[in-house]
Design a protein around this motif. Structure first.
Motif, PDB file in Angstrom:
ATOM      1  N   ALA A 141      78.275  21.497  49.336  1.00  0.00           N
ATOM      2  CA  ALA A 141      78.726  22.630  50.149  1.00  0.00           C
ATOM      3  C   ALA A 141      77.725  23.775  50.076  1.00  0.00           C
ATOM      4  O   ALA A 141      77.387  24.393  51.085  1.00  0.00           O
ATOM      5  N   ARG A 142      77.223  24.052  48.879  1.00  0.00           N
ATOM      6  CA  ARG A 142      76.243  25.130  48.712  1.00  0.00           C
ATOM      7  C   ARG A 142      74.981  24.827  49.509  1.00  0.00           C
ATOM      8  O   ARG A 142      74.395  25.705  50.130  1.00  0.00           O
ATOM      9  N   SER A 143      74.565  23.576  49.505  1.00  0.00           N
ATOM     10  CA  SER A 143      73.339  23.196  50.211  1.00  0.00           C
ATOM     11  C   SER A 143      73.473  23.376  51.718  1.00  0.00           C
ATOM     12  O   SER A 143      72.469  23.477  52.423  1.00  0.00           O
ATOM     13  N   ALA A 144      74.695  23.393  52.231  1.00  0.00           N
ATOM     14  CA  ALA A 144      74.922  23.533  53.672  1.00  0.00           C
ATOM     15  C   ALA A 144      74.875  24.991  54.132  1.00  0.00           C
ATOM     16  O   ALA A 144      74.788  25.256  55.328  1.00  0.00           O
ATOM     17  N   LEU A 145      74.923  25.930  53.195  1.00  0.00           N
ATOM     18  CA  LEU A 145      74.970  27.349  53.555  1.00  0.00           C
ATOM     19  C   LEU A 145      73.601  27.894  53.929  1.00  0.00           C
ATOM     20  O   LEU A 145      72.602  27.572  53.304  1.00  0.00           O
ATOM     21  N   LYS A 146      73.597  28.766  54.913  1.00  0.00           N
ATOM     22  CA  LYS A 146      72.368  29.488  55.210  1.00  0.00           C
ATOM     23  C   LYS A 146      72.313  30.703  54.282  1.00  0.00           C
ATOM     24  O   LYS A 146      73.331  31.075  53.669  1.00  0.00           O
ATOM     25  N   PRO A 147      71.152  31.335  54.126  1.00  0.00           N
ATOM     26  CA  PRO A 147      71.090  32.536  53.287  1.00  0.00           C
ATOM     27  C   PRO A 147      72.122  33.566  53.772  1.00  0.00           C
ATOM     28  O   PRO A 147      72.253  33.808  54.972  1.00  0.00           O
ATOM     29  N   GLY A 148      72.880  34.079  52.838  1.00  0.00           N
ATOM     30  CA  GLY A 148      73.939  35.018  53.180  1.00  0.00           C
ATOM     31  C   GLY A 148      75.239  34.345  53.587  1.00  0.00           C
ATOM     32  O   GLY A 148      76.223  35.020  53.886  1.00  0.00           O
ATOM     33  N   GLY A 149      75.258  33.002  53.618  1.00  0.00           N
ATOM     34  CA  GLY A 149      76.468  32.275  53.968  1.00  0.00           C
ATOM     35  C   GLY A 149      77.526  32.397  52.879  1.00  0.00           C
ATOM     36  O   GLY A 149      77.255  32.843  51.762  1.00  0.00           O
ATOM     37  N   ARG A 150      78.724  31.986  53.214  1.00  0.00           N
ATOM     38  CA  ARG A 150      79.854  32.096  52.288  1.00  0.00           C
ATOM     39  C   ARG A 150      80.598  30.771  52.188  1.00  0.00           C
ATOM     40  O   ARG A 150      80.708  30.039  53.163  1.00  0.00           O
ATOM     41  N   LEU A 151      81.107  30.528  51.006  1.00  0.00           N
ATOM     42  CA  LEU A 151      81.878  29.330  50.719  1.00  0.00           C
ATOM     43  C   LEU A 151      83.304  29.754  50.402  1.00  0.00           C
ATOM     44  O   LEU A 151      83.528  30.557  49.492  1.00  0.00           O
ATOM     45  N   LEU A 152      84.254  29.247  51.181  1.00  0.00           N
ATOM     46  CA  LEU A 152      85.672  29.522  50.959  1.00  0.00           C
ATOM     47  C   LEU A 152      86.301  28.301  50.322  1.00  0.00           C
ATOM     48  O   LEU A 152      86.192  27.188  50.858  1.00  0.00           O
ATOM     49  N   ILE A 153      86.947  28.515  49.185  1.00  0.00           N
ATOM     50  CA  ILE A 153      87.640  27.436  48.477  1.00  0.00           C
ATOM     51  C   ILE A 153      89.113  27.798  48.365  1.00  0.00           C
ATOM     52  O   ILE A 153      89.449  28.904  47.927  1.00  0.00           O
ATOM     53  N   LEU A 154      89.961  26.878  48.765  1.00  0.00           N
ATOM     54  CA  LEU A 154      91.394  27.009  48.538  1.00  0.00           C
ATOM     55  C   LEU A 154      91.808  25.830  47.669  1.00  0.00           C
ATOM     56  O   LEU A 154      91.439  24.691  47.954  1.00  0.00           O
ATOM     57  N   GLU A 155      92.555  26.128  46.640  1.00  0.00           N
ATOM     58  CA  GLU A 155      93.052  25.076  45.751  1.00  0.00           C
ATOM     59  C   GLU A 155      94.438  25.447  45.248  1.00  0.00           C
ATOM     60  O   GLU A 155      94.865  26.598  45.338  1.00  0.00           O
ATOM     61  N   TRP A 156      95.106  24.438  44.711  1.00  0.00           N
ATOM     62  CA  TRP A 156      96.413  24.642  44.095  1.00  0.00           C
ATOM     63  C   TRP A 156      96.199  25.264  42.718  1.00  0.00           C
ATOM     64  O   TRP A 156      95.305  24.830  41.985  1.00  0.00           O
TER      65      TRP A 156
END
Length: 151
Positions: free
Chosen positions: A86-101
């Motif tokens: 997932a991190r590798s798919a981000l462009k500079p300044g991109g954000r990763l949203l994670i939802l978990e239980w």
């Protein structure tokens, strides 16, 4: 990544509008079909859907502004590997949203032993040089983190 039946894909497509694009991936053909059908019913033409192996991205994927992992990390054998992808798919300044239980017994969701607590998740994302910029507490139903790569 792990779009399922499109529960988060369709709202994301509405948010980015016709000028934006949403890439949805899943390992299960029936989930891909469900997302395609839902997108068609909602008249959303800005969604591309890909059947992909668990730890792979679609070929030629451009860098992404956002990557969403919604209720996916507890499902895979190697959540650290999926986070790295997932991190590798981000462009500079991109954000990763994670939802978990949350790692507590609740009325919905997977068994307690399969859940990832905040500490578990931090041990996975910190070595990837991802920093938490926001946390949302959804009680027994979810927690959400927004992570950004270190510059």
């Amino acid at each position: 990544l792990g779009c399922g039946a499109g529960f988060f894909t369709l709202p994301a497509a509405e948010l980015v509008g016709p000028a934006g694009q949403v890439i949805a991936t899943d390992v299960q053909p029936e989930m891909i079909q469900a997302t395609l059908q839902a997108a068609g019913k909602a008249n959303l033409a800005n969604i591309r859907v890909y059947l992909t192996p668990e730890y792979e991205l679609p070929q030629g994927l451009p860098p992404c502004d956002w990557v969403i992992l919604a209720y996916v990390l507890h499902e895979v054998a190697d959540p650290g590997r999926l986070l790295a992808l997932a991190r590798s798919a981000l462009k500079p300044g991109g954000r990763l949203l994670i939802l978990e239980w949350p790692k507590e017994a609740g009325p919905h969701g997977p068994p307690l032993a399969e859940r990832l607590g905040l500490e578990d998740l931090a041990r996975l994302y910190q070595p990837l040089k991802l920093n938490q910029v926001q946390y949302l507490d959804g009680g027994a139903e979810y927690y959400a983190l927004i992570l950004v790569p270190e510059p």
